[in-house]
Design a protein around this motif. Structure first.
Motif, PDB file in Angstrom:
ATOM      1  N   VAL A   1       0.329  -1.475  -0.127  1.00 36.56           N
ATOM      2  CA  VAL A   1       0.067   0.222   0.039  1.00 36.56           C
ATOM      3  C   VAL A   1       0.630   1.244   0.263  1.00 36.56           C
ATOM      4  O   VAL A   1       0.740   2.306  -0.528  1.00 36.56           O
ATOM      5  CB  VAL A   1      -0.954  -0.053   1.576  1.00 36.56           C
ATOM      6  CG1 VAL A   1      -1.640   0.962   1.516  1.00 36.56           C
ATOM      7  CG2 VAL A   1      -1.878  -0.568   0.757  1.00 36.56           C
ATOM      8  N   LYS A   2       1.696   1.273   0.685  1.00 33.59           N
ATOM      9  CA  LYS A   2       2.754   2.472   0.551  1.00 33.59           C
ATOM     10  C   LYS A   2       3.847   2.945  -0.620  1.00 33.59           C
ATOM     11  O   LYS A   2       4.012   4.072  -0.982  1.00 33.59           O
ATOM     12  CB  LYS A   2       3.706   1.871   2.076  1.00 33.59           C
ATOM     13  CG  LYS A   2       3.570   2.398   3.413  1.00 33.59           C
ATOM     14  CD  LYS A   2       4.562   1.970   4.463  1.00 33.59           C
ATOM     15  CE  LYS A   2       3.783   2.041   5.723  1.00 33.59           C
ATOM     16  NZ  LYS A   2       4.644   2.511   6.806  1.00 33.59           N
TER      17      LYS A   2
ATOM     18  N   GLN B   1       2.661   1.727  -3.025  1.00 29.03           N
ATOM     19  CA  GLN B   1       1.566   1.838  -4.703  1.00 29.03           C
ATOM     20  C   GLN B   1       0.926   3.469  -4.039  1.00 29.03           C
ATOM     21  O   GLN B   1       0.871   4.385  -5.010  1.00 29.03           O
ATOM     22  CB  GLN B   1       0.268   1.236  -4.124  1.00 29.03           C
ATOM     23  CG  GLN B   1       0.251   0.265  -4.667  1.00 29.03           C
ATOM     24  CD  GLN B   1      -1.092  -0.403  -4.344  1.00 29.03           C
ATOM     25  OE1 GLN B   1      -1.797  -0.736  -3.476  1.00 29.03           O
ATOM     26  NE2 GLN B   1      -1.310  -1.815  -5.407  1.00 29.03           N
ATOM     27  N   ASN B   2       0.908   3.765  -3.344  1.00 33.61           N
ATOM     28  CA  ASN B   2       0.406   5.381  -2.914  1.00 33.61           C
ATOM     29  C   ASN B   2       1.837   6.410  -2.727  1.00 33.61           C
ATOM     30  O   ASN B   2       1.875   8.091  -3.260  1.00 33.61           O
ATOM     31  CB  ASN B   2       0.546   5.714  -0.742  1.00 33.61           C
ATOM     32  CG  ASN B   2      -0.444   4.910  -0.270  1.00 33.61           C
ATOM     33  OD1 ASN B   2      -1.505   5.285  -1.721  1.00 33.61           O
ATOM     34  ND2 ASN B   2      -1.173   5.103   0.481  1.00 33.61           N
TER      35      ASN B   2
ATOM     36  N   ALA C   1       1.364   6.477  -7.286  1.00 32.16           N
ATOM     37  CA  ALA C   1       0.497   7.459  -6.772  1.00 32.16           C
ATOM     38  C   ALA C   1       1.369   8.570  -6.868  1.00 32.16           C
ATOM     39  O   ALA C   1       0.199   9.987  -7.778  1.00 32.16           O
ATOM     40  CB  ALA C   1      -1.183   7.329  -6.288  1.00 32.16           C
ATOM     41  N   ASN C   2       1.157   8.879  -5.674  1.00 30.15           N
ATOM     42  CA  ASN C   2       1.842  10.889  -5.657  1.00 30.15           C
ATOM     43  C   ASN C   2       2.865  11.018  -6.551  1.00 30.15           C
ATOM     44  O   ASN C   2       3.100  12.399  -6.528  1.00 30.15           O
ATOM     45  CB  ASN C   2       1.891  10.923  -4.008  1.00 30.15           C
ATOM     46  CG  ASN C   2       1.435  10.917  -3.053  1.00 30.15           C
ATOM     47  OD1 ASN C   2       0.305  11.192  -3.449  1.00 30.15           O
ATOM     48  ND2 ASN C   2       1.509  10.484  -2.146  1.00 30.15           N
TER      49      ASN C   2
ATOM     50  N   LYS D   1       1.332  11.616  -9.792  1.00 28.60           N
ATOM     51  CA  LYS D   1       0.041  13.062  -9.377  1.00 28.60           C
ATOM     52  C   LYS D   1       1.515  14.490 -10.069  1.00 28.60           C
ATOM     53  O   LYS D   1       0.663  15.271 -10.178  1.00 28.60           O
ATOM     54  CB  LYS D   1      -0.888  13.139  -8.891  1.00 28.60           C
ATOM     55  CG  LYS D   1      -1.250  14.033  -7.877  1.00 28.60           C
ATOM     56  CD  LYS D   1      -1.880  13.719  -6.901  1.00 28.60           C
ATOM     57  CE  LYS D   1      -1.499  14.154  -5.744  1.00 28.60           C
ATOM     58  NZ  LYS D   1      -1.942  14.058  -4.195  1.00 28.60           N
TER      59      LYS D   1
END
Length: 60
Positions: free
Chosen positions: A45-46, A48-49, A52-53, A56
């Protein structure tokens, strides 16, 4: 012809009705069981976050 379910606490598929009702009641109170946390891969999860950041920030 469909077989009648002899156990009133289970659906035809074998789902424990009482357990589902209990889980739903806990979910409505915000008390999720540890089984949900146990299924989460924190590192994934970390990662993937972070990805994503990164994406972005590149797109903005």
């Amino acid at each position: 012809m469909a077989k009648k379910n002899q156990n009133q606490n289970q659906t035809a598929a074998g789902t424990n009705i009482q357990k589902v009702k209990q889980q739903n009641a806990q979910a409505n109170q915000g008390q999720y069981g540890t089984e949900y946390a146990a299924e989460t891969d924190v590192q994934q999860v970390k990662q993937q976050n972070a990805q994503a950041n990164k994406n972005k920030n590149q797109n903005s």
